[in-house]
Design an enzyme around this catalytic site. Structure first.
Site, PDB file in Angstrom:
ATOM      1  N   ARG A   1       3.719   9.294  -6.109  1.00  0.00           N
ATOM      2  CA  ARG A   1       5.039   8.810  -5.649  1.00  0.00           C
ATOM      3  C   ARG A   1       5.839   8.585  -6.712  1.00  0.00           C
ATOM      4  NH1 ARG A   1       4.558   3.666  -1.908  1.00  0.00           N
ATOM      5  NH2 ARG A   1       4.197   5.041  -0.191  1.00  0.00           N
TER       6      ARG A   1
ATOM      7  N   LYS B   1      15.229  -4.844   0.396  1.00  0.00           N
ATOM      8  CA  LYS B   1      14.647  -6.230   0.789  1.00  0.00           C
ATOM      9  C   LYS B   1      14.849  -7.368  -0.036  1.00  0.00           C
ATOM     10  CE  LYS B   1      12.258  -6.356   4.073  1.00  0.00           C
ATOM     11  NZ  LYS B   1      12.521  -6.573   5.480  1.00  0.00           N
TER      12      LYS B   1
ATOM     13  N   THR C   1       8.614  -9.006   2.113  1.00  0.00           N
ATOM     14  CA  THR C   1       7.550  -8.059   1.628  1.00  0.00           C
ATOM     15  C   THR C   1       7.049  -8.668   0.185  1.00  0.00           C
ATOM     16  OG1 THR C   1       6.843  -5.894   1.004  1.00  0.00           O
ATOM     17  CG2 THR C   1       9.303  -6.552   1.101  1.00  0.00           C
ATOM     18  N   ASP C   2       5.995  -8.147   0.192  1.00  0.00           N
ATOM     19  CA  ASP C   2       5.276  -8.562  -1.466  1.00  0.00           C
ATOM     20  C   ASP C   2       6.101  -7.683  -2.587  1.00  0.00           C
ATOM     21  OD1 ASP C   2       3.934  -6.284  -0.726  1.00  0.00           O
ATOM     22  OD2 ASP C   2       1.922  -7.198  -1.097  1.00  0.00           O
ATOM     23  N   GLU C   3       6.620  -6.667  -1.929  1.00  0.00           N
ATOM     24  CA  GLU C   3       7.095  -5.746  -2.840  1.00  0.00           C
ATOM     25  C   GLU C   3       8.333  -6.052  -3.620  1.00  0.00           C
ATOM     26  OE1 GLU C   3       7.456  -1.489  -1.657  1.00  0.00           O
ATOM     27  OE2 GLU C   3       5.481  -1.777  -0.385  1.00  0.00           O
TER      28      GLU C   3
ATOM     29  N   ILE D   1      21.344  -4.028  13.957  1.00  0.00           N
ATOM     30  CA  ILE D   1      21.842  -5.319  13.595  1.00  0.00           C
ATOM     31  C   ILE D   1      23.145  -5.325  12.481  1.00  0.00           C
ATOM     32  CG2 ILE D   1      19.571  -6.249  13.386  1.00  0.00           C
ATOM     33  CD1 ILE D   1      19.336  -5.448  10.620  1.00  0.00           C
TER      34      ILE D   1
ATOM     35  N   LYS E   1       2.575   5.729   7.355  1.00  0.00           N
ATOM     36  CA  LYS E   1       2.076   4.751   6.512  1.00  0.00           C
ATOM     37  C   LYS E   1       0.567   5.257   6.161  1.00  0.00           C
ATOM     38  CE  LYS E   1       5.939   2.199   6.513  1.00  0.00           C
ATOM     39  NZ  LYS E   1       6.373   1.765   7.856  1.00  0.00           N
TER      40      LYS E   1
ATOM     41  N   TYR F   1      13.492   0.683  -1.416  1.00  0.00           N
ATOM     42  CA  TYR F   1      13.146   0.004  -0.428  1.00  0.00           C
ATOM     43  C   TYR F   1      13.059  -1.602  -0.623  1.00  0.00           C
ATOM     44  CZ  TYR F   1       9.717  -2.591   2.753  1.00  0.00           C
ATOM     45  OH  TYR F   1       9.307  -3.594   3.273  1.00  0.00           O
TER      46      TYR F   1
ATOM     47  N   PRO G   1      -3.504  13.615   1.618  1.00  0.00           N
ATOM     48  CA  PRO G   1      -2.544  13.622   0.470  1.00  0.00           C
ATOM     49  C   PRO G   1      -2.462  12.269  -0.124  1.00  0.00           C
ATOM     50  CG  PRO G   1      -0.950  13.412   2.265  1.00  0.00           C
ATOM     51  CD  PRO G   1      -2.378  13.654   2.796  1.00  0.00           C
TER      52      PRO G   1
ATOM     53  N   THR H   1      15.285   3.395  16.266  1.00  0.00           N
ATOM     54  CA  THR H   1      15.248   4.542  15.194  1.00  0.00           C
ATOM     55  C   THR H   1      14.087   5.608  15.495  1.00  0.00           C
ATOM     56  OG1 THR H   1      14.168   3.281  13.335  1.00  0.00           O
ATOM     57  CG2 THR H   1      16.427   3.105  13.459  1.00  0.00           C
TER      58      THR H   1
HETATM   59  P1  NAD Z   1       8.780  -0.242  11.574  1.00  0.00           P
HETATM   60  O1  NAD Z   1       9.277   0.901  10.732  1.00  0.00           O
HETATM   61  O2  NAD Z   1       7.475   0.144  12.242  1.00  0.00           O
HETATM   62  O3  NAD Z   1       9.817  -0.953  12.594  1.00  0.00           O
HETATM   63  C1  NAD Z   1      11.234  -0.952  12.154  1.00  0.00           C
HETATM   64  C2  NAD Z   1      11.925  -1.552  13.561  1.00  0.00           C
HETATM   65  O4  NAD Z   1      13.354  -1.681  13.105  1.00  0.00           O
HETATM   66  C3  NAD Z   1      11.976  -0.200  14.331  1.00  0.00           C
HETATM   67  O5  NAD Z   1      11.739  -0.607  15.762  1.00  0.00           O
HETATM   68  C4  NAD Z   1      13.434   0.284  14.252  1.00  0.00           C
HETATM   69  O6  NAD Z   1      14.005   0.799  15.166  1.00  0.00           O
HETATM   70  C5  NAD Z   1      14.155  -0.941  14.095  1.00  0.00           C
HETATM   71  N1  NAD Z   1      15.428  -1.051  13.195  1.00  0.00           N
HETATM   72  C6  NAD Z   1      15.777  -0.276  12.166  1.00  0.00           C
HETATM   73  N2  NAD Z   1      16.833   0.001  11.836  1.00  0.00           N
HETATM   74  C7  NAD Z   1      17.370  -1.124  12.715  1.00  0.00           C
HETATM   75  C8  NAD Z   1      18.901  -1.506  12.859  1.00  0.00           C
HETATM   76  N3  NAD Z   1      19.866  -1.220  12.008  1.00  0.00           N
HETATM   77  N4  NAD Z   1      19.075  -2.351  13.826  1.00  0.00           N
HETATM   78  C9  NAD Z   1      18.060  -2.653  14.587  1.00  0.00           C
HETATM   79  N5  NAD Z   1      16.838  -2.293  14.745  1.00  0.00           N
HETATM   80  C10 NAD Z   1      16.474  -1.294  13.740  1.00  0.00           C
HETATM   81  O7  NAD Z   1       8.420  -1.431  10.540  1.00  0.00           O
HETATM   82  P2  NAD Z   1       7.590  -2.642  10.226  1.00  0.00           P
HETATM   83  O8  NAD Z   1       6.514  -1.941   9.398  1.00  0.00           O
HETATM   84  O9  NAD Z   1       6.919  -3.167  11.600  1.00  0.00           O
HETATM   85  O10 NAD Z   1       7.839  -3.799   9.320  1.00  0.00           O
HETATM   86  C11 NAD Z   1       8.815  -4.833  10.159  1.00  0.00           C
HETATM   87  C12 NAD Z   1       9.350  -5.667   8.994  1.00  0.00           C
HETATM   88  O11 NAD Z   1       8.254  -6.179   8.168  1.00  0.00           O
HETATM   89  C13 NAD Z   1      10.202  -4.996   7.919  1.00  0.00           C
HETATM   90  O12 NAD Z   1      11.277  -5.894   7.767  1.00  0.00           O
HETATM   91  C14 NAD Z   1       9.489  -4.597   6.730  1.00  0.00           C
HETATM   92  O13 NAD Z   1      10.160  -4.816   5.502  1.00  0.00           O
HETATM   93  C15 NAD Z   1       8.586  -5.814   6.600  1.00  0.00           C
HETATM   94  N6  NAD Z   1       7.151  -5.905   6.220  1.00  0.00           N
HETATM   95  C16 NAD Z   1       6.392  -4.630   6.381  1.00  0.00           C
HETATM   96  C17 NAD Z   1       4.857  -4.558   5.796  1.00  0.00           C
HETATM   97  C18 NAD Z   1       4.370  -3.489   6.256  1.00  0.00           C
HETATM   98  O14 NAD Z   1       2.986  -3.305   5.608  1.00  0.00           O
HETATM   99  N7  NAD Z   1       4.418  -2.600   7.222  1.00  0.00           N
HETATM  100  C19 NAD Z   1       4.647  -5.479   4.953  1.00  0.00           C
HETATM  101  C20 NAD Z   1       5.614  -6.482   4.751  1.00  0.00           C
HETATM  102  C21 NAD Z   1       6.693  -6.680   5.220  1.00  0.00           C
HETATM  103  O1  TDX Z   2       0.348   9.674   1.900  1.00  0.00           O
HETATM  104  C1  TDX Z   2       0.319   8.764   1.159  1.00  0.00           C
HETATM  105  N1  TDX Z   2      -0.493   8.754   0.298  1.00  0.00           N
HETATM  106  C2  TDX Z   2      -0.897   7.572  -0.826  1.00  0.00           C
HETATM  107  O2  TDX Z   2      -1.668   7.649  -1.526  1.00  0.00           O
HETATM  108  C3  TDX Z   2       0.889   7.566   1.605  1.00  0.00           C
HETATM  109  C4  TDX Z   2       1.928   7.344   2.698  1.00  0.00           C
HETATM  110  C5  TDX Z   2       0.862   6.142   0.842  1.00  0.00           C
HETATM  111  N2  TDX Z   2       0.010   6.417  -0.227  1.00  0.00           N
HETATM  112  C6  TDX Z   2      -0.324   5.236  -1.056  1.00  0.00           C
HETATM  113  C7  TDX Z   2       0.780   4.604  -1.589  1.00  0.00           C
HETATM  114  C8  TDX Z   2       0.679   3.232  -1.765  1.00  0.00           C
HETATM  115  O3  TDX Z   2       0.005   2.787  -3.074  1.00  0.00           O
HETATM  116  O4  TDX Z   2      -0.958   4.297  -0.268  1.00  0.00           O
HETATM  117  C9  TDX Z   2      -0.406   2.798  -0.458  1.00  0.00           C
HETATM  118  C10 TDX Z   2       0.082   2.403   0.674  1.00  0.00           C
HETATM  119  O5  TDX Z   2       1.399   3.216   1.002  1.00  0.00           O
HETATM  120  P1  TDX Z   2       2.278   2.776   2.131  1.00  0.00           P
HETATM  121  O6  TDX Z   2       1.316   2.792   3.534  1.00  0.00           O
HETATM  122  O7  TDX Z   2       3.372   3.796   2.135  1.00  0.00           O
HETATM  123  O8  TDX Z   2       2.601   1.137   1.952  1.00  0.00           O
HETATM  124  P2  TDX Z   2       3.413   0.723   0.729  1.00  0.00           P
HETATM  125  O9  TDX Z   2       4.295   1.638  -0.153  1.00  0.00           O
HETATM  126  O10 TDX Z   2       2.354   0.088  -0.206  1.00  0.00           O
HETATM  127  O11 TDX Z   2       4.402  -0.378   1.389  1.00  0.00           O
HETATM  128  C11 TDX Z   2       3.993  -1.182   2.649  1.00  0.00           C
HETATM  129  O12 TDX Z   2       3.828  -2.320   2.217  1.00  0.00           O
HETATM  130  C12 TDX Z   2       4.795  -3.344   1.955  1.00  0.00           C
HETATM  131  C13 TDX Z   2       5.061  -1.044   3.749  1.00  0.00           C
HETATM  132  O13 TDX Z   2       5.216   0.349   4.094  1.00  0.00           O
HETATM  133  C14 TDX Z   2       6.254  -1.791   3.369  1.00  0.00           C
HETATM  134  O14 TDX Z   2       7.028  -1.835   4.549  1.00  0.00           O
HETATM  135  C15 TDX Z   2       5.628  -3.287   2.958  1.00  0.00           C
HETATM  136  O15 TDX Z   2       6.881  -3.820   2.707  1.00  0.00           O
END
Ligand code: NAD
Ligand code: TDX
Length: 341
Positions: A273, A154, A126-128, A61, A189, A150, A205, A37
């Site tokens: 948000r 999850k 996720t902790d969310e 998936i 992010k 989201y 922002p 994606t």
């Molecule tokens: P990301 O958005 O960087 O990557 C997601 C990947 O999944 C991409 O490569 C995308 O192409 C693939 N994907 C999306 N839809 C798909 C589908 N239908 N079939 C196959 N592949 C698909 O995400 P990330 O930040 O690496 O997060 C990975 C996992 O960890 C997620 O399950 C997320 O919920 C979890 N997670 C993320 C964080 C965080 O802070 N980023 C924290 C806790 C948990």
């Molecule tokens: O432009 C922004 N401005 C801002 O103030 C963005 C993108 C975020 N934020 C704030 C929102 C959150 O309080 O920063 C904090 C972190 O934001 P994100 O990076 O969007 O993360 P969050 O919403 O906390 O979620 C992340 O952690 C848990 C990951 O995106 C999720 O995939 C994961 O499950």
């Protein structure tokens, strides 16, 4: 464990896990399955693309026939599911893809894993799912209270994982990671967006007062947490993977700006948000008791992250075009116009 299907491993955390597993376990076959994606990026897998134990298959998936095919072709015995739509703001703008991938996709993967006789299924969560925590630390048995599309998707996925364990005896484990940061994170992010924007002296922002609390976890520590849970976790259990590093967003941004040598005046307080969770915080003693230990402090992790974005403009500049710019405009244009100093 021999043949591991790692879904979503062209994304941020999944690719870090794949790079780690390919090097750490040369006797495992690591099969990546990713839809590619907007967030999936084969550049993230370049460092391992020539390794003998690495395989890549493109697919969704939620596509049952394709999932069946990949499990059979590679004789899969273990599944690690990272595949998800992962950005909260996008789930507010357009939740459909979150239901498709996070809920339906996880169900299809579980169902095919069961039929195929998979011996271990790890769901990356996720902790969310715990929702907004005013005080204290979330424990694995706490009730779920997801607040965004989201986190609700999850949580739905996790309930299905639990059901496949209890009802069908599938050997499942869940990890719940906290806010993860590091190299190769898509610049939507907080940290990668703000680092790359600040490098170009653009306004940052920050939502609301910036006093929301997140628990920051370096990606390589998240990956080793998943590895420990995969190998040592008890079937049917969930494990928190925490950074134990709770910080206000505004403080995180100020530390990042200091490392870049950019002024705090780039920060713009913009309208918040919708449904924004104020605080996440978890206890991770359960995973620690399996032998997991973090290797990075926030100082070392943040410095490594900032330097990586400085040294890898080739990676993120090309992402910031097309769909990305449309998303940026939709998410931020009106907010920045309404910004307070
Ligand atoms: P990301 O958005 O960087 O990557 C997601 C990947 O999944 C991409 O490569 C995308 O192409 C693939 N994907 C999306 N839809 C798909 C589908 N239908 N079939 C196959 N592949 C698909 O995400 P990330 O930040 O690496 O997060 C990975 C996992 O960890 C997620 O399950 C997320 O919920 C979890 N997670 C993320 C964080 C965080 O802070 N980023 C924290 C806790 C948990
Ligand atoms: O432009 C922004 N401005 C801002 O103030 C963005 C993108 C975020 N934020 C704030 C929102 C959150 O309080 O920063 C904090 C972190 O934001 P994100 O990076 O969007 O993360 P969050 O919403 O906390 O979620 C992340 O952690 C848990 C990951 O995106 C999720 O995939 C994961 O499950």
């Amino acid at each position: 464990m021999k043949n591991i299907l790692v879904t979503g491993a062209a994304g941020f955390i999944g690719s870090a896990f794949a790079r780690y597993m390919v090097a750490q376990y040369p006797h495992y076959k690591i099969v990546i399955y990713d839809k590619l994606t907007y967030a999936g990026n084969l550049d993230n897998l370049l460092p391992i693309s020539d390794e003998a134990n690495y395989h890549f298959e493109r697919g969704d998936i939620a596509d049952r026939a394709a999932v069946q095919r990949v499990m059979q072709t590679h004789d899969i015995d273990t599944v690690v599911n990272f595949a998800a739509e992962s950005h909260v703001d996008r789930s507010i703008l357009a939740p459909d893809a979150f239901i498709h991938t996070d809920v339906v996709g996880t169900y299809i993967l579980l169902d095919e894993a069961l039929k195929h006789g998979v011996e271990r299924f790890l769901q990356v969560s996720t902790d969310e799912v715990y929702g907004d925590i005013d005080e204290g630390l979330s424990l694995e048995d706490d009730t779920f209270a997801p607040n965004s599309p989201y986190s609700a998707s999850k949580a739905g996925a996790e309930h299905m994982v639990r059901a496949y364990h209890v009802t069908h005896g599938l050997n499942t484990v869940v990890t719940r990671g906290s806010n993860t940061y590091g190299p190769y994170q898509y610049p939507e992010k907080l940290l990668p967006l703000f680092i790359t924007e600040a490098m170009d002296d653009k306004p940052l922002p920050l939502y609301g007062d910036g006093m929301q609390v997140r628990d920051w976890l370096y990606v390589e520590d998240h990956v080793t947490g998943i590895d420990v849970a995969l190998h040592k976790g008890e079937a049917g259990q969930a494990y928190n993977v925490a950074g134990e590093n709770q910080q206000h967003n505004i403080d995180v941004v100020r530390q990042m700006l200091a490392l870049l040598g950019k002024p705090d005046s780039l920060i713009k307080h913009v309208p918040d948000r919708e449904g924004h969770d104020r605080r996440y915080a978890m206890n991770c003693d359960k995973l620690r008791s399996l032998g997991w230990q973090r290797q990075f402090t926030f100082e070392t992790g943040l410095e490594a992250t900032v330097r990586w974005y400085q040294q890898n403009e080739w990676w993120w500049r090309k992402i910031k075009s097309g769909e990305y710019l449309e998303y940026y405009k939709q998410q931020y244009e009106a907010r920045l116009a309404a910004a307070e100093e």
